[in-house]
Scaffold this motif. Sequence first.
Motif, PDB file in Angstrom:
ATOM      1  N   HIS A  97       0.947  -1.289   0.004  1.00 28.25           N
ATOM      2  CA  HIS A  97       0.117  -0.104  -0.028  1.00 28.25           C
ATOM      3  C   HIS A  97       0.933   1.261   0.090  1.00 28.25           C
ATOM      4  O   HIS A  97       1.301   1.505   1.040  1.00 28.25           O
ATOM      5  N   THR A  98       1.086   1.777  -1.074  1.00 33.83           N
ATOM      6  CA  THR A  98       1.744   3.111  -1.071  1.00 33.83           C
ATOM      7  C   THR A  98       1.103   4.067  -2.358  1.00 33.83           C
ATOM      8  O   THR A  98       0.536   3.638  -2.968  1.00 33.83           O
ATOM      9  N   HIS A  99       1.351   5.118  -2.085  1.00 34.05           N
ATOM     10  CA  HIS A  99       1.130   6.271  -2.916  1.00 34.05           C
ATOM     11  C   HIS A  99       2.350   7.145  -3.441  1.00 34.05           C
ATOM     12  O   HIS A  99       2.587   8.206  -3.282  1.00 34.05           O
ATOM     13  N   LEU A 100       3.348   6.149  -4.194  1.00 36.08           N
ATOM     14  CA  LEU A 100       4.699   6.794  -4.145  1.00 36.08           C
ATOM     15  C   LEU A 100       4.823   7.858  -5.506  1.00 36.08           C
ATOM     16  O   LEU A 100       5.837   8.541  -5.343  1.00 36.08           O
ATOM     17  N   VAL A 101       3.698   7.629  -6.166  1.00 38.43           N
ATOM     18  CA  VAL A 101       3.956   8.644  -7.356  1.00 38.43           C
ATOM     19  C   VAL A 101       3.397  10.137  -7.129  1.00 38.43           C
ATOM     20  O   VAL A 101       2.290  10.256  -7.345  1.00 38.43           O
ATOM     21  N   TYR A 102       4.337  10.783  -6.794  1.00 37.24           N
ATOM     22  CA  TYR A 102       3.867  12.098  -6.264  1.00 37.24           C
ATOM     23  C   TYR A 102       4.879  12.984  -6.373  1.00 37.24           C
ATOM     24  O   TYR A 102       6.336  12.616  -6.466  1.00 37.24           O
ATOM     25  N   ALA A 103       4.672  14.289  -6.632  1.00 39.93           N
ATOM     26  CA  ALA A 103       5.829  15.510  -6.618  1.00 39.93           C
ATOM     27  C   ALA A 103       5.816  16.123  -5.470  1.00 39.93           C
ATOM     28  O   ALA A 103       4.894  16.546  -4.765  1.00 39.93           O
ATOM     29  N   GLY A 104       6.904  16.670  -4.929  1.00 41.08           N
ATOM     30  CA  GLY A 104       7.187  17.565  -3.916  1.00 41.08           C
ATOM     31  C   GLY A 104       7.053  17.101  -2.702  1.00 41.08           C
ATOM     32  O   GLY A 104       7.096  15.733  -2.603  1.00 41.08           O
ATOM     33  N   ASP A 105       6.583  17.752  -1.424  1.00 40.38           N
ATOM     34  CA  ASP A 105       6.632  17.094  -0.176  1.00 40.38           C
ATOM     35  C   ASP A 105       5.635  18.189   0.292  1.00 40.38           C
ATOM     36  O   ASP A 105       5.117  19.111  -0.008  1.00 40.38           O
ATOM     37  N   ARG A 106       5.366  17.903   1.715  1.00 40.07           N
ATOM     38  CA  ARG A 106       4.463  18.590   2.507  1.00 40.07           C
ATOM     39  C   ARG A 106       4.839  18.879   3.953  1.00 40.07           C
ATOM     40  O   ARG A 106       3.954  18.827   5.008  1.00 40.07           O
ATOM     41  N   ALA A 107       5.846  19.122   3.777  1.00 42.19           N
ATOM     42  CA  ALA A 107       6.729  19.478   5.358  1.00 42.19           C
ATOM     43  C   ALA A 107       6.196  20.540   5.928  1.00 42.19           C
ATOM     44  O   ALA A 107       5.934  20.701   7.115  1.00 42.19           O
TER      45      ALA A 107
END
Length: 414
Positions: free
Chosen positions: A80-90
């Motif tokens: 279970h991953t959502h690995l294809v994304y851009a950036g971050d939400r730090a």
Amino acid sequence: MDFILTNIKQMVTNLGHGQEPVKGQAMKEVGLKEGWAIRVKDGIIDSVGPEAEILSARDENTEIVDLQGKLLLPGFVEPHTHLVYAGDRAHEWALKQQGVPYLEILAQGGGILDTVRQTRSAGKEALKEQTAKRLETMKRGGITTVEIKSGYGLDTATELLQLEVVKELQEEQPLDLVATFMGAHATPPEYKDNPQAFVDLVINEMLPAVEKQGIAEFCDVFCEAGVFSPEDSLRILEAGIEHNLRPKIHADELGVSGGSRIAAQIKAVSAEHLMETDEEGMELMAEAGVIGVLLPATSFNLAKGTYAQARKMLEKNMALALSTDANPGSSPTENMQFVLSVACLYLKLSPEEAIMAATLNAAHAIGRGDLVGSLDPGKQADFVIMDAPSIDYLPYHFASNHVSQVYKKGVPLL
Ligand SMILES: [Zn+2]
């Protein structure tokens, strides 16, 4: 390619569980062996057994590899991953840390929607590059098979692009990847005033396009108050089945969403999160054979102290799997070994149960139970070699990487 791995202090085999997910009490039966060896031919497990027996069957072409008293486990399977994304939400992390609820952040256009904006504008090469880096971290941490969901496009073109990234990365790096379409991850801003039209878009436009593209194997939906209702989740998953996508569902993460009942009704392969699931939901899922995929690193990072009732689920005879839930919001980690520690400490799984959940049951949760997750002869030679004195040591010595080598289809990767 014919070799025997020898001098293994402890080996987790997960033998003897047949073709079905491992349920309830049986999850502690990891088939732990001392003094066993394993023979690999052409990337496939040929035989496993007491070292003297395995060595006596070798011929002059068989290479002997001395593991110097380390541990051997089936490679971790990340279901279970959502690995294809851009950036971050730090930047959002600080808000959450100060107690702002996630659904409020989402309502203000943050959360998933922030990642959607970044992902839509990133372009394929940037998405690939960033995702490959995360897969590299997973590989170094002993994960050999990874499920990846779309769901940060929320328009047909970007959803398809995310799945295409999975397909291209499958060809460019060694880990096995399994793709899931999750267009129903959130309602995008352009459908804010007419969310029902977005459900129709998922069903009438995205699902046929995803089937035609031929990459995704599963359809997932975020069933939660304020996201997708049980009725809409059911409609989407039923439409997914018509397009040859097996159902999965994010259920009961933030409240009793009704998702576990939908999972049981539609006989979903797995239901994810389950932090708030009630006993009836557990019983229905156990009866329907739905695998509970628990994501304790997410609970840890949300810091509410709410964890899935794993022991109760085992009492109800559910099969459980574990995952990092790697994603830029609720669980920005790729570390399955850390998940083992959190699962033991807060889900109260034993080290054996946690390892079973992160290997064989995780494989079943993504339709790979016949290929990986145990050391049954005929399966892929996917192993992780741990520099640790016992399997208990893995969750005990937490937040460290104990991996000394990773084998994928018989090939050492590190
Ligand atoms: Zn998720």
